[in-house]
Scaffold this motif. Structure first.
Motif, PDB file in Angstrom:
ATOM      1  N   PHE A 231       9.312  -1.902  -4.607  1.00 28.19           N
ATOM      2  CA  PHE A 231       7.860  -2.056  -4.697  1.00 28.19           C
ATOM      3  C   PHE A 231       7.266  -0.794  -5.310  1.00 28.19           C
ATOM      4  O   PHE A 231       7.890   0.270  -5.306  1.00 28.19           O
ATOM      5  CB  PHE A 231       7.240  -2.365  -3.331  1.00 28.19           C
ATOM      6  N   ASN A 232       6.061  -0.918  -5.851  1.00 26.93           N
ATOM      7  CA  ASN A 232       5.460   0.158  -6.641  1.00 26.93           C
ATOM      8  C   ASN A 232       4.111   0.586  -6.079  1.00 26.93           C
ATOM      9  O   ASN A 232       3.373  -0.226  -5.503  1.00 26.93           O
ATOM     10  CB  ASN A 232       5.270  -0.300  -8.095  1.00 26.93           C
ATOM     11  N   LEU A 233       3.779   1.852  -6.284  1.00 23.73           N
ATOM     12  CA  LEU A 233       2.474   2.380  -5.900  1.00 23.73           C
ATOM     13  C   LEU A 233       1.416   1.925  -6.901  1.00 23.73           C
ATOM     14  O   LEU A 233       1.693   1.802  -8.095  1.00 23.73           O
ATOM     15  CB  LEU A 233       2.521   3.908  -5.862  1.00 23.73           C
ATOM     16  N   LEU A 234       0.191   1.688  -6.408  1.00 23.59           N
ATOM     17  CA  LEU A 234      -0.912   1.279  -7.282  1.00 23.59           C
ATOM     18  C   LEU A 234      -2.016   2.335  -7.325  1.00 23.59           C
ATOM     19  O   LEU A 234      -2.347   2.862  -8.377  1.00 23.59           O
ATOM     20  CB  LEU A 234      -1.474  -0.071  -6.812  1.00 23.59           C
ATOM     21  N   THR A 235      -2.614   2.636  -6.162  1.00 26.34           N
ATOM     22  CA  THR A 235      -3.686   3.634  -6.118  1.00 26.34           C
ATOM     23  C   THR A 235      -3.478   4.557  -4.924  1.00 26.34           C
ATOM     24  O   THR A 235      -2.902   4.142  -3.918  1.00 26.34           O
ATOM     25  CB  THR A 235      -5.074   2.962  -5.971  1.00 26.34           C
ATOM     26  N   PRO A 236      -3.953   5.828  -5.043  1.00 24.18           N
ATOM     27  CA  PRO A 236      -4.631   6.470  -6.168  1.00 24.18           C
ATOM     28  C   PRO A 236      -3.688   6.670  -7.357  1.00 24.18           C
ATOM     29  O   PRO A 236      -2.468   6.638  -7.202  1.00 24.18           O
ATOM     30  CB  PRO A 236      -5.078   7.821  -5.607  1.00 24.18           C
ATOM     31  N   ALA A 237      -4.274   6.918  -8.522  1.00 27.67           N
ATOM     32  CA  ALA A 237      -3.477   7.139  -9.722  1.00 27.67           C
ATOM     33  C   ALA A 237      -2.741   8.471  -9.638  1.00 27.67           C
ATOM     34  O   ALA A 237      -3.101   9.357  -8.851  1.00 27.67           O
ATOM     35  CB  ALA A 237      -4.385   7.119 -10.953  1.00 27.67           C
ATOM     36  N   ASN A 238      -1.717   8.600 -10.441  1.00 24.35           N
ATOM     37  CA  ASN A 238      -0.972   9.858 -10.495  1.00 24.35           C
ATOM     38  C   ASN A 238      -1.902  10.994 -10.928  1.00 24.35           C
ATOM     39  O   ASN A 238      -2.747  10.828 -11.812  1.00 24.35           O
ATOM     40  CB  ASN A 238       0.187   9.723 -11.484  1.00 24.35           C
ATOM     41  N   THR A 270       5.962  -2.852   8.559  1.00 26.54           N
ATOM     42  CA  THR A 270       5.236  -1.595   8.714  1.00 26.54           C
ATOM     43  C   THR A 270       5.325  -0.775   7.435  1.00 26.54           C
ATOM     44  O   THR A 270       6.389  -0.685   6.817  1.00 26.54           O
ATOM     45  CB  THR A 270       5.812  -0.755   9.876  1.00 26.54           C
ATOM     46  N   TYR A 271       4.198  -0.195   7.048  1.00 24.51           N
ATOM     47  CA  TYR A 271       4.169   0.766   5.950  1.00 24.51           C
ATOM     48  C   TYR A 271       3.720   2.122   6.495  1.00 24.51           C
ATOM     49  O   TYR A 271       2.899   2.190   7.416  1.00 24.51           O
ATOM     50  CB  TYR A 271       3.197   0.336   4.853  1.00 24.51           C
ATOM     51  N   THR A 272       4.261   3.186   5.908  1.00 26.37           N
ATOM     52  CA  THR A 272       3.878   4.541   6.302  1.00 26.37           C
ATOM     53  C   THR A 272       3.550   5.354   5.058  1.00 26.37           C
ATOM     54  O   THR A 272       4.355   5.417   4.120  1.00 26.37           O
ATOM     55  CB  THR A 272       5.010   5.238   7.081  1.00 26.37           C
ATOM     56  N   PHE A 273       2.363   5.945   5.047  1.00 27.35           N
ATOM     57  CA  PHE A 273       1.962   6.865   3.982  1.00 27.35           C
ATOM     58  C   PHE A 273       2.603   8.218   4.264  1.00 27.35           C
ATOM     59  O   PHE A 273       2.491   8.746   5.373  1.00 27.35           O
ATOM     60  CB  PHE A 273       0.432   6.980   3.961  1.00 27.35           C
ATOM     61  N   VAL A 274       3.303   8.773   3.270  1.00 25.64           N
ATOM     62  CA  VAL A 274       4.040  10.025   3.454  1.00 25.64           C
ATOM     63  C   VAL A 274       3.585  11.026   2.396  1.00 25.64           C
ATOM     64  O   VAL A 274       3.577  10.718   1.201  1.00 25.64           O
ATOM     65  CB  VAL A 274       5.568   9.804   3.341  1.00 25.64           C
ATOM     66  N   LEU A 275       3.209  12.221   2.845  1.00 26.62           N
ATOM     67  CA  LEU A 275       2.718  13.267   1.949  1.00 26.62           C
ATOM     68  C   LEU A 275       3.571  14.514   2.118  1.00 26.62           C
ATOM     69  O   LEU A 275       3.902  14.909   3.236  1.00 26.62           O
ATOM     70  CB  LEU A 275       1.256  13.589   2.274  1.00 26.62           C
ATOM     71  N   ASP A 276       3.939  15.132   1.002  1.00 27.85           N
ATOM     72  CA  ASP A 276       4.739  16.356   1.055  1.00 27.85           C
ATOM     73  C   ASP A 276       4.270  17.308  -0.034  1.00 27.85           C
ATOM     74  O   ASP A 276       3.493  16.937  -0.924  1.00 27.85           O
ATOM     75  CB  ASP A 276       6.229  16.037   0.878  1.00 27.85           C
ATOM     76  N   THR A 277       4.753  18.536   0.034  1.00 33.69           N
ATOM     77  CA  THR A 277       4.426  19.539  -0.972  1.00 33.69           C
ATOM     78  C   THR A 277       5.204  19.258  -2.247  1.00 33.69           C
ATOM     79  O   THR A 277       6.368  18.850  -2.193  1.00 33.69           O
ATOM     80  CB  THR A 277       4.774  20.946  -0.453  1.00 33.69           C
ATOM     81  N   GLN A 324       4.248   9.106  -1.303  1.00 33.66           N
ATOM     82  CA  GLN A 324       4.898   7.822  -1.506  1.00 33.66           C
ATOM     83  C   GLN A 324       4.691   6.991  -0.244  1.00 33.66           C
ATOM     84  O   GLN A 324       4.073   7.445   0.723  1.00 33.66           O
ATOM     85  CB  GLN A 324       6.384   7.986  -1.821  1.00 33.66           C
ATOM     86  N   VAL A 325       5.212   5.775  -0.250  1.00 30.35           N
ATOM     87  CA  VAL A 325       5.056   4.871   0.885  1.00 30.35           C
ATOM     88  C   VAL A 325       6.431   4.409   1.340  1.00 30.35           C
ATOM     89  O   VAL A 325       7.304   4.108   0.516  1.00 30.35           O
ATOM     90  CB  VAL A 325       4.171   3.662   0.514  1.00 30.35           C
ATOM     91  N   LYS A 326       6.628   4.373   2.655  1.00 32.72           N
ATOM     92  CA  LYS A 326       7.870   3.887   3.252  1.00 32.72           C
ATOM     93  C   LYS A 326       7.621   2.508   3.854  1.00 32.72           C
ATOM     94  O   LYS A 326       6.677   2.318   4.622  1.00 32.72           O
ATOM     95  CB  LYS A 326       8.347   4.858   4.332  1.00 32.72           C
ATOM     96  N   ALA A 327       8.461   1.539   3.485  1.00 33.42           N
ATOM     97  CA  ALA A 327       8.372   0.184   4.034  1.00 33.42           C
ATOM     98  C   ALA A 327       9.498  -0.017   5.039  1.00 33.42           C
ATOM     99  O   ALA A 327      10.631   0.414   4.808  1.00 33.42           O
ATOM    100  CB  ALA A 327       8.470  -0.853   2.921  1.00 33.42           C
ATOM    101  N   GLU A 328       9.194  -0.674   6.148  1.00 32.25           N
ATOM    102  CA  GLU A 328      10.194  -0.932   7.182  1.00 32.25           C
ATOM    103  C   GLU A 328      10.094  -2.373   7.653  1.00 32.25           C
ATOM    104  O   GLU A 328       9.003  -2.935   7.754  1.00 32.25           O
ATOM    105  CB  GLU A 328       9.998   0.009   8.368  1.00 32.25           C
ATOM    106  N   SER A 329      11.252  -2.967   7.925  1.00 31.59           N
ATOM    107  CA  SER A 329      11.319  -4.305   8.493  1.00 31.59           C
ATOM    108  C   SER A 329      12.535  -4.350   9.407  1.00 31.59           C
ATOM    109  O   SER A 329      13.674  -4.315   8.933  1.00 31.59           O
ATOM    110  CB  SER A 329      11.435  -5.367   7.397  1.00 31.59           C
ATOM    111  N   ASN A 330      12.288  -4.381  10.706  1.00 27.75           N
ATOM    112  CA  ASN A 330      13.359  -4.252  11.695  1.00 27.75           C
ATOM    113  C   ASN A 330      14.113  -2.944  11.438  1.00 27.75           C
ATOM    114  O   ASN A 330      13.519  -1.887  11.501  1.00 27.75           O
ATOM    115  CB  ASN A 330      14.278  -5.474  11.661  1.00 27.75           C
ATOM    116  N   THR A 331      15.400  -3.021  11.090  1.00 16.47           N
ATOM    117  CA  THR A 331      16.165  -1.794  10.848  1.00 16.47           C
ATOM    118  C   THR A 331      16.216  -1.423   9.371  1.00 16.47           C
ATOM    119  O   THR A 331      16.838  -0.429   9.004  1.00 16.47           O
ATOM    120  CB  THR A 331      17.605  -1.958  11.366  1.00 16.47           C
ATOM    121  N   PHE A 335      11.848   3.070   0.355  1.00 14.81           N
ATOM    122  CA  PHE A 335      10.729   3.845  -0.154  1.00 14.81           C
ATOM    123  C   PHE A 335      10.264   3.254  -1.481  1.00 14.81           C
ATOM    124  O   PHE A 335      11.024   2.584  -2.184  1.00 14.81           O
ATOM    125  CB  PHE A 335      11.132   5.307  -0.349  1.00 14.81           C
ATOM    126  N   SER A 336       9.011   3.503  -1.805  1.00 18.34           N
ATOM    127  CA  SER A 336       8.470   3.043  -3.082  1.00 18.34           C
ATOM    128  C   SER A 336       9.323   3.570  -4.231  1.00 18.34           C
ATOM    129  O   SER A 336       9.982   4.607  -4.116  1.00 18.34           O
ATOM    130  CB  SER A 336       7.021   3.508  -3.242  1.00 18.34           C
TER     131      SER A 336
END
Length: 434
Positions: A231-238, A270-277, A324-331, A335-336
């Protein structure tokens, strides 16, 4: 039947007779040593796998009757190992820690592009799988290797099958698989060449140390029902910039991405928004926020400001990050397909002393089940808001006593943000409701 190395009438003196591989690899059940050890033989067959050595030769040769490992420490006889080649070889039969080998003294190339056998499906690897191309289904890591890729140094990696038997995957630094991405699913299937490194260094060899040596990334496959689609990210733009000011902390940022589903069309739970340096790899992210099961989420700038303060991004500073975004379904976890750059400019002005006071306010217990308490509020000054992860304000009030019991009885289990504001100073604390 003649034994290998013997000469019959009509053979040229000094040239070993040609044998089927099965004739020379029969192993003594007590010592683990091939009965033909020390004899000389000529074999003809198809090359399997890759050269397991940087110098010399080590690969598998198979004919219609069986397989054996070819070996020479220093010489390659002008031949470059290529899977699918047919070659004729001569040498002495030997064994190394239980693995039957032919110590090469001749290689003659005859043809290329020959068809390989279909891998034999087995439950585990043992004496019968040595130098065979085998497949083991539905294995999982005992301990997942560190990082996202297969190791680049030769390593033994343990997996278990459905019966909980332990199988050792031998990843060699000479293989194409080394350094390639690990499977992201809980279980996977593996194809490779059976091998052995017995715990015994001399005869009699213990019948243990069996391994499977994968060749390329194609030898690792996943069970389609155990996978999440890309799956792909849409917004915000790069390269978007988020500006934080005192006046816009109630504004929202729209996070969106294409839905992530499995092969049966079931959406990630479940989706999780993940931010890093920028420059980091998300292994220890600066900020994570579970956004729920929708591919669209409104993140308040107050949430981003709380993240900025908790990570030491002071007034006037610019944070350069990746998300990026992490997708989870059961186990299952995926990642996007990519990450995006993002800039966060903190222009919120506030009194340092007031901000420290708000930060010192205690919130307990956390996680909370029936009630949570704030201690250290200034009555009639501090304004408290409880905000859900969707941005919805669940409660909003001005403190009266110094200790306030938060109204969480009617809240669903999940993550909430407790915003405490005094004038222009704002602190946001995360609250887990069970």
């Amino acid at each position: 039947m003649q034994s290998p190395g013997a000469f019959a009438n009509g053979t040229t003196l000094g040239i070993p007779l040609q044998y089927a591989i099965a004739q020379i690899i029969k192993v003594n059940p007590t010592t683990g040593v091939p009965d033909s050890t020390g004899k000389f033989a000529t074999l003809k067959g198809i090359v399997y796998g890759f050269n397991q050595r940087f110098t010399g030769v080590q690969c598998v040769l198979r004919d219609s009757t069986g397989g054996i490992t070819l070996f020479n420490t220093t010489r390659n006889f002008g031949y470059t190992v290529k899977e699918g080649d047919e070659i004729e070889v001569s040498g002495a039969i030997s064994t190394n820690r239980g693995l039957a080998q032919l110590i090469l003294d001749t290689i003659i190339f005859t043809s290329s592009g020959n068809t390989l056998k279909t891998p034999s499906t087995v439950v585990k690897v043992d004496e019968l799988t040595e130098s065979d191309l085998v497949r083991v289904n539905n294995v999982k890591f005992v301990t997942r290797p560190t990082g996202a890729n297969w190791p680049t140094t030769s390593s033994n990696i343990s997996v278990t099958n459905a019966a909980n038997d332990t199988i050792v995957i031998r990843v060699l630094n000479t293989s194409i698989l080394a350094g390639k991405p690990l499977p992201t699913t809980p279980t996977f299937n593996i194809v490779g060449l059976g091998s052995q490194t017995s715990t015994s260094f001399a005869s009699p060899f213990a019948f243990n140390g069996y391994q499977i040596i994968p060749r390329t990334q194609d030898d690792i496959t996943i069970n389609i029902q155990d996978s999440l689609n890309a799956f792909n990210l849409l917004t915000p733009a790069n390269n978007d910039t988020i500006l934080l000011t005192n006046a816009n902390l109630n504004d929202t940022i729209l996070l969106s991405w294409t839905p992530c589903v499995n092969s049966n069309g079931v959406y990630a739970t479940t989706y999780t928004f993940v931010l890093d340096t920028v420059g980091e790899d998300f292994s220890t992210p600066r900020f994570e926020l579970i956004t729920g099961n929708s591919a669209v989420f409104k993140l308040t700038k107050a949430n981003i400001y709380a993240m900025a303060i908790s990570n030491g991004i002071a007034q006037g500073q610019l944070f350069t990050g990746i998300w990026q975004v992490k997708a989870e379904s059961n186990t299952l976890v995926r990642f996007s397909n990519s990450f995006r750059n993002i800039f966060i400019q903190n222009n919120v002005t506030t009194s340092v002393s007031e901000l420290k006071r708000l930060d010192a306010i205690q919130l307990y217990p956390n996680p909370a089940k029936e009630e949570a308490t704030l201690v250290g509020l200034i009555p009639h000054k501090d304004v408290v808001s409880i905000i859900g992860i969707s941005g919805k304000i669940e409660a909003n009030f001005t403190a009266s006593p110094k200790a306030v019991v938060l109204p969480i009885n009617g809240l669903k289990a999940g993550i909430y943000f407790v915003k405490i504001q005094s004038g222009e100073a704002i602190v946001v604390k995360k609250l887990w409701v069970q």
